[in-house]
Design a protein around this motif. Structure first.
Motif, PDB file in Angstrom:
ATOM      1  N   ILE A  33      -7.795 -33.427  -8.884  1.00  0.00           N
ATOM      2  CA  ILE A  33      -7.678 -31.782  -9.336  1.00  0.00           C
ATOM      3  C   ILE A  33      -6.462 -31.686 -10.355  1.00  0.00           C
ATOM      4  O   ILE A  33      -6.887 -30.996 -11.276  1.00  0.00           O
ATOM      5  CB  ILE A  33      -7.542 -30.848  -8.036  1.00  0.00           C
ATOM      6  CG1 ILE A  33      -8.870 -31.045  -7.147  1.00  0.00           C
ATOM      7  CG2 ILE A  33      -6.968 -29.581  -8.588  1.00  0.00           C
ATOM      8  CD1 ILE A  33      -8.636 -30.369  -5.873  1.00  0.00           C
ATOM      9  N   ARG A  34      -5.674 -32.665 -10.134  1.00  0.00           N
ATOM     10  CA  ARG A  34      -4.369 -32.360 -11.112  1.00  0.00           C
ATOM     11  C   ARG A  34      -4.898 -32.988 -12.521  1.00  0.00           C
ATOM     12  O   ARG A  34      -4.728 -32.392 -13.598  1.00  0.00           O
ATOM     13  CB  ARG A  34      -3.354 -33.337 -10.589  1.00  0.00           C
ATOM     14  CG  ARG A  34      -1.998 -32.781 -11.422  1.00  0.00           C
ATOM     15  CD  ARG A  34      -0.706 -33.562 -11.060  1.00  0.00           C
ATOM     16  NE  ARG A  34      -1.034 -35.008 -11.151  1.00  0.00           N
ATOM     17  CZ  ARG A  34      -0.256 -35.725 -10.409  1.00  0.00           C
ATOM     18  NH1 ARG A  34       0.476 -35.666  -9.421  1.00  0.00           N
ATOM     19  NH2 ARG A  34      -0.664 -37.194 -10.639  1.00  0.00           N
ATOM     20  N   TRP A  37      -7.250 -30.445 -14.226  1.00  0.00           N
ATOM     21  CA  TRP A  37      -6.351 -29.265 -14.691  1.00  0.00           C
ATOM     22  C   TRP A  37      -5.639 -29.676 -15.738  1.00  0.00           C
ATOM     23  O   TRP A  37      -5.398 -28.636 -16.910  1.00  0.00           O
ATOM     24  CB  TRP A  37      -5.121 -28.627 -13.537  1.00  0.00           C
ATOM     25  CG  TRP A  37      -4.424 -27.599 -13.765  1.00  0.00           C
ATOM     26  CD1 TRP A  37      -3.046 -27.876 -13.885  1.00  0.00           C
ATOM     27  CD2 TRP A  37      -4.800 -26.402 -14.036  1.00  0.00           C
ATOM     28  NE1 TRP A  37      -2.732 -26.519 -14.236  1.00  0.00           N
ATOM     29  CE2 TRP A  37      -3.568 -25.543 -14.455  1.00  0.00           C
ATOM     30  CE3 TRP A  37      -6.166 -25.595 -14.118  1.00  0.00           C
ATOM     31  CZ2 TRP A  37      -3.759 -24.214 -14.757  1.00  0.00           C
ATOM     32  CZ3 TRP A  37      -5.999 -24.259 -14.148  1.00  0.00           C
ATOM     33  CH2 TRP A  37      -5.016 -23.651 -14.692  1.00  0.00           C
ATOM     34  N   ASN A  38      -4.928 -30.825 -15.907  1.00  0.00           N
ATOM     35  CA  ASN A  38      -4.136 -31.207 -17.259  1.00  0.00           C
ATOM     36  C   ASN A  38      -5.136 -31.408 -18.435  1.00  0.00           C
ATOM     37  O   ASN A  38      -4.701 -30.951 -19.447  1.00  0.00           O
ATOM     38  CB  ASN A  38      -3.582 -32.511 -16.769  1.00  0.00           C
ATOM     39  CG  ASN A  38      -2.107 -32.235 -16.142  1.00  0.00           C
ATOM     40  OD1 ASN A  38      -1.694 -31.171 -16.114  1.00  0.00           O
ATOM     41  ND2 ASN A  38      -1.510 -33.409 -15.493  1.00  0.00           N
TER      42      ASN A  38
END
Length: 88
Positions: A33-34, A37-38
């Motif tokens: 997820i990170r 998002w990035n």
């Protein structure tokens, strides 16, 4: 006929094991997820730099290397690309 200690211990062990397995599976999900998002933020920043920076003659060529750098690092990756372009 009451609950035996072995049955209670088996349920407790099962609950603890379920908690540990859930926690182990949650860590990679947070990482994915990170990264997503990035990647979204990095892509938006590349687009904004090219749109707004076009006024001042600043642009970043969007190729696989710059997209990966902006995707993994997010906003600091876009700043790094700008600095590299300025230096080189």
């Amino acid at each position: 006929m009451g609950f035996e200690l072995s049955v209670i211990l088996a349920y407790a062990f099962g609950l603890i094991l379920l908690y540990i397995v859930g926690w182990i599976l949650l860590i990679p999900l947070k990482f994915i997820i990170r990264l997503i998002w990035n990647g979204i933020i990095g892509g938006i920043m590349l687009l904004l730099v090219n749109l707004i920076g076009g006024i001042w003659g600043i642009s970043i060529v969007i190729n696989p290397i710059s997209a990966i750098m902006a995707g993994f690092l997010g906003v600091p990756g876009v700043i790094l690309l700008l600095l590299l372009q300025y230096i080189l």
